[in-house]
Scaffold this motif. Structure first.
Motif, mmCIF file in Angstrom:
data_model
loop_
_atom_site.group_PDB
_atom_site.id
_atom_site.type_symbol
_atom_site.label_atom_id
_atom_site.label_comp_id
_atom_site.label_asym_id
_atom_site.label_seq_id
_atom_site.Cartn_x
_atom_site.Cartn_y
_atom_site.Cartn_z
ATOM 1 N N VAL A 83 0.829 -1.203 0.000
ATOM 2 C CA VAL A 83 0.000 0.000 0.000
ATOM 3 C C VAL A 83 0.869 1.261 0.000
ATOM 4 O O VAL A 83 0.602 2.217 -0.726
ATOM 5 C CB VAL A 83 -0.945 0.016 1.227
ATOM 6 C CG1 VAL A 83 -1.601 1.379 1.378
ATOM 7 C CG2 VAL A 83 -2.008 -1.054 1.086
ATOM 8 N N GLU A 84 1.921 1.245 0.811
ATOM 9 C CA GLU A 84 2.820 2.399 0.888
ATOM 10 C C GLU A 84 3.382 2.728 -0.495
ATOM 11 O O GLU A 84 3.467 3.893 -0.888
ATOM 12 C CB GLU A 84 3.951 2.044 1.854
ATOM 13 C CG GLU A 84 4.760 3.213 2.337
ATOM 14 C CD GLU A 84 5.948 2.740 3.171
ATOM 15 O OE1 GLU A 84 5.800 1.763 3.939
ATOM 16 O OE2 GLU A 84 7.028 3.327 3.023
ATOM 17 N N GLU A 87 0.733 4.017 -2.893
ATOM 18 C CA GLU A 87 0.394 5.388 -2.532
ATOM 19 C C GLU A 87 1.445 6.382 -3.050
ATOM 20 O O GLU A 87 1.103 7.441 -3.567
ATOM 21 C CB GLU A 87 0.258 5.479 -1.011
ATOM 22 C CG GLU A 87 -0.400 6.756 -0.552
ATOM 23 C CD GLU A 87 -0.877 6.684 0.894
ATOM 24 O OE1 GLU A 87 -0.287 5.936 1.680
ATOM 25 O OE2 GLU A 87 -1.838 7.405 1.215
ATOM 26 N N ASN A 91 0.129 9.202 -5.465
ATOM 27 C CA ASN A 91 0.180 10.586 -4.971
ATOM 28 C C ASN A 91 0.927 11.489 -5.945
ATOM 29 O O ASN A 91 0.494 12.600 -6.233
ATOM 30 C CB ASN A 91 0.863 10.657 -3.600
ATOM 31 C CG ASN A 91 -0.035 10.233 -2.445
ATOM 32 O OD1 ASN A 91 0.408 10.127 -1.311
ATOM 33 N ND2 ASN A 91 -1.309 9.966 -2.716
ATOM 34 N N ASN A 96 -5.327 10.407 -4.620
ATOM 35 C CA ASN A 96 -5.295 10.084 -3.198
ATOM 36 C C ASN A 96 -5.851 8.688 -3.020
ATOM 37 O O ASN A 96 -6.702 8.266 -3.795
ATOM 38 C CB ASN A 96 -6.194 11.071 -2.434
ATOM 39 C CG ASN A 96 -5.381 11.970 -1.541
ATOM 40 O OD1 ASN A 96 -4.253 12.310 -1.867
ATOM 41 N ND2 ASN A 96 -5.953 12.348 -0.419
ATOM 42 N N ILE A 97 -5.393 7.975 -2.007
ATOM 43 C CA ILE A 97 -5.995 6.662 -1.795
ATOM 44 C C ILE A 97 -6.689 6.593 -0.441
ATOM 45 O O ILE A 97 -6.321 7.282 0.507
ATOM 46 C CB ILE A 97 -4.990 5.496 -1.918
ATOM 47 C CG1 ILE A 97 -4.064 5.429 -0.711
ATOM 48 C CG2 ILE A 97 -4.184 5.572 -3.191
ATOM 49 C CD1 ILE A 97 -3.328 4.092 -0.636
ATOM 50 N N MET B 99 -9.755 4.119 5.971
ATOM 51 C CA MET B 99 -8.509 4.575 6.571
ATOM 52 C C MET B 99 -7.686 5.391 5.592
ATOM 53 O O MET B 99 -7.694 5.113 4.389
ATOM 54 C CB MET B 99 -7.631 3.361 6.879
ATOM 55 C CG MET B 99 -7.991 2.601 8.094
ATOM 56 S SD MET B 99 -6.998 1.077 8.064
ATOM 57 C CE MET B 99 -8.023 0.024 7.055
ATOM 58 N N THR B 100 -6.932 6.335 6.127
ATOM 59 C CA THR B 100 -5.912 6.999 5.329
ATOM 60 C C THR B 100 -4.697 7.149 6.222
ATOM 61 O O THR B 100 -4.810 7.153 7.448
ATOM 62 C CB THR B 100 -6.354 8.400 4.872
ATOM 63 O OG1 THR B 100 -6.490 9.220 6.029
ATOM 64 C CG2 THR B 100 -7.670 8.362 4.134
ATOM 65 N N GLN B 101 -3.511 7.250 5.626
ATOM 66 C CA GLN B 101 -2.314 7.480 6.432
ATOM 67 C C GLN B 101 -1.675 8.797 6.026
ATOM 68 O O GLN B 101 -1.637 9.153 4.855
ATOM 69 C CB GLN B 101 -1.327 6.317 6.343
ATOM 70 C CG GLN B 101 -0.855 5.954 4.940
ATOM 71 C CD GLN B 101 0.085 4.750 4.923
ATOM 72 O OE1 GLN B 101 0.623 4.352 5.956
ATOM 73 N NE2 GLN B 101 0.278 4.166 3.763
ATOM 74 N N ASN B 103 1.481 9.475 6.656
ATOM 75 C CA ASN B 103 2.930 9.281 6.525
ATOM 76 C C ASN B 103 3.712 10.311 7.320
ATOM 77 O O ASN B 103 4.819 10.693 6.924
ATOM 78 C CB ASN B 103 3.372 9.304 5.058
ATOM 79 C CG ASN B 103 2.939 8.056 4.329
ATOM 80 O OD1 ASN B 103 2.695 7.037 4.954
ATOM 81 N ND2 ASN B 103 2.825 8.143 3.016
ATOM 82 N N LYS B 108 0.219 16.074 3.633
ATOM 83 C CA LYS B 108 -0.564 14.893 3.276
ATOM 84 C C LYS B 108 -1.759 14.759 4.220
ATOM 85 O O LYS B 108 -2.871 14.433 3.795
ATOM 86 C CB LYS B 108 0.312 13.641 3.309
ATOM 87 C CG LYS B 108 -0.380 12.408 2.788
ATOM 88 C CD LYS B 108 0.627 11.388 2.306
ATOM 89 C CE LYS B 108 -0.015 10.224 1.581
ATOM 90 N NZ LYS B 108 -1.100 9.551 2.289
ATOM 91 N N GLN B 111 -4.507 16.924 3.086
ATOM 92 C CA GLN B 111 -5.192 16.330 1.928
ATOM 93 C C GLN B 111 -6.144 15.236 2.366
ATOM 94 O O GLN B 111 -7.275 15.130 1.876
ATOM 95 C CB GLN B 111 -4.163 15.739 0.949
ATOM 96 C CG GLN B 111 -3.339 16.800 0.249
ATOM 97 C CD GLN B 111 -2.289 16.192 -0.670
ATOM 98 O OE1 GLN B 111 -2.048 14.989 -0.657
ATOM 99 N NE2 GLN B 111 -1.642 17.028 -1.460
ATOM 100 N N GLU B 112 -5.692 14.398 3.311
ATOM 101 C CA GLU B 112 -6.545 13.305 3.776
ATOM 102 C C GLU B 112 -7.803 13.867 4.442
ATOM 103 O O GLU B 112 -8.900 13.337 4.266
ATOM 104 C CB GLU B 112 -5.804 12.396 4.767
ATOM 105 C CG GLU B 112 -4.483 11.810 4.286
ATOM 106 C CD GLU B 112 -4.579 11.001 3.011
ATOM 107 O OE1 GLU B 112 -5.697 10.717 2.561
ATOM 108 O OE2 GLU B 112 -3.522 10.683 2.437
ATOM 109 N N THR B 115 -10.144 15.066 1.798
ATOM 110 C CA THR B 115 -10.762 13.914 1.139
ATOM 111 C C THR B 115 -11.913 13.366 1.973
ATOM 112 O O THR B 115 -13.017 13.136 1.467
ATOM 113 C CB THR B 115 -9.714 12.796 0.939
ATOM 114 O OG1 THR B 115 -8.678 13.294 0.103
ATOM 115 C CG2 THR B 115 -10.342 11.565 0.310
#
Lengths: 341, 341
Positions: A83-84, A87, A91, A96-97, B99-101, B103, B108, B111-112, B115
């Motif tokens: 996933v990382e 992403e 990105n 966006n995920i 879920m979103t990360q 990082n 980021k 942005q999450e 979203t």
């Protein structure tokens, strides 16, 4: 507050004497930008009260620029690393995920699919739950948006796919065990209804045959490959009248469970029983003895999956399907290396 | 296909002679339902071609029944375990999570947040990125929907919060190290601008003072707490004129990096330098020597965070804020236990 004019990337660029593109890259931690510039840009962004506004451009185009990613579980280095890497690539390409996990449950997976379709993501990237045998929900994705699968995917869905050669992985494992003088090799397997585990079982059987070794049905035990499955099945193998001298486990967590039981029973690993796992989870290098395993190249899988997705977005009507199969790599550690001891 | 009448939970219940509620629980892996019943229900669900349709009820109520969860990174046992436990409780109460990360990146994270707000989630549960100092985006969440924070949260946001007592954690660590005759204790810390790391630093300093031990400014080194940070800072401490005899690291991954450098330099752990990490990541029990650490009770944090969220959904206008602070637990392993050796 609402009426205050917001600063833009251009404002930050002007203050620092950079191009807007460099500022944007710095804000997104692009590898080409130096650490020093990133820090300067981020400090300026905070001082100027910059707020990213990436959504507006997406909305103008009538797209959500959102990609849904469904994985069996978050608590796995393999999946979180894939996933990382997905992403990172997406990105940089303006997507966006959002992630959901199926917890290996069919019904939960269906719910996650419905959720993502309702949100109107631009596409879905997924790896299937252990329980899933009915592909109707995946057909539903295909009928509504783009779908790319990785690791656990069924060929009959006929979509872009990235994974490793599971059949060959088993050959690498068995060949190595034979070179260590093992000839009674058991396999703690995943469920046969999932293609990747079926392929590992097929490879294991064919490799045994190649070496003229017996393949016993009660030495292939299917399971969910959780820690407790590894423990239970290893104990079962130890209690049986014919003990194996090597065990190949189709997942590292179950291999860890098997190792615990071997050590609790004072079995010498690898001298009495050699052990090999699957996936190169980071803990396999930390155990005592360290666990031999198969590297699935999660970073490559993530990157290539994202690229396949971008390619598909550019050519949604392309008829040819991309199936990318990576070479597995056997990592030999103490648990199977009788020479080193 | 579209016109075929879909089976419902009632159909499955009728076939198996169960109540619809039992079928629903079995499909969602409820702990009260036996493994045997779950298997029977799932097989019937597949045979009857059952497709869950949980969204329709949510849509009727005009709610999305979706909760957004923002975590710093998926690749951490602590965060993935908290999410798993949040999800268990919320799923049983009819919510789905996405879920979103971040990082650990401020931009980021913004942005999450955008979203998730755009998707119109019913609320957001978050733990803040290392980089975040500007709370404006979190204020924006508060102005538009419900917000509950866990682990990394700032008090000034004045929202429901669940975490552990970080100040006390440092006292437990220092008290134990002093009991092992350590008196030159260094601290590889997180960034002071994040409340939990600031509290760990404050606890460390106060505990040293309590024991009349010197607190040197160059023995408190702030960092991002990645593996490479632990390696770099440990090497720096070894190279300094005054070596510590114990190192308390505010994160397990950085503690692993520190341990690697100690072993590479043939330093005896814990005899020459004792080591303690933070979070009880599963690998800490597997290393050689195993790493002492602080248990943050990720399962409890997840459960209580979800419950605080549900409580908030029931009473969105409730003025009082829930701040739940759990007791930390020190787990003593080989890396700090001089007695056991």
């Amino acid at each position: 507050m609402e009426n205050k004019k917001k600063s833009t990337i251009k404002d930050i660029a002007a203050v620092l004497g950079l191009t807007p593109s460099a500022v944007s890259k710095a804000l997104n931690n692009h590898p080409r930008i130096s650490e020093k510039t990133k820090i300067a840009v981020k400090e300026a962004a905070i001082q100027l009260d910059y707020q990213p506004n990436y959504l507006s451009s997406a909305l103008r185009k009538g797209k959500s620029n959102l990609v849904g990613v469904i994985i069996p579980r978050v608590n796995s280095h393999f999946f979180s690393s894939v996933v990382e890497n997905i992403e990172k690539v997406l990105n940089l390409n303006g997507y966006n995920i959002i992630m959901t996990q199926s917890n290996e449950l069919y019904v939960k997976e269906c719910q996650e699919i419905d959720t993502l379709l309702k949100i109107q993501v631009d596409g879905i990237i997924a790896s299937m739950a252990n329980e899933t045998t009915n592909l109707e929900y995946y057909q539903k994705i295909k009928s509504k948006t783009e779908l790319v699968l990785f690791d656990r995917g069924e060929e009959e869905l006929n979509v872009d796919y990235v994974g490793i050669d599971d059949y060959k992985s088993s050959h690498l494992v068995v060949d190595h065990l034979v070179s260590q003088n093992c000839n009674r090799i058991a396999h703690i397997a995943g469920f046969k209804h999932i293609r990747i585990y079926k392929e590992r079982i097929r490879g294991y059987k064919d490799a045994l045959e190649k070496w003229n070794l017996e393949s016993k049905e009660n030495w292939i035990i299917e399971s969910n490959l959780r820690l407790e499955d590894g423990r239970r099945i290893m104990q079962q193998l130890l209690d049986s009248s014919e003990r194996p001298d090597a065990v190949y486990v189709a997942g590292d967590i179950a291999a860890l469970g098997a190792l615990q039981v071997l050590l609790e029973n004072n079995i010498k690993v690898p001298e009495e029983i050699a052990l090999i796992g699957f996936s190169d989870e980071p803990f396999t290098s930390l155990t005592q003895p360290s666990i031999s395993t198969v590297n699935q190249h999660s970073d490559q899988i993530g990157k290539l999956t994202a690229e396949a997705f971008l390619e598909r977005m550019k050519n949604p009507k392309k008829k040819t399907i991309n199936r990318i199969i990576l070479e597995p790599e056997l990592i030999i550690r103490q648990s199977s290396n009788r020479d080193l001891k």
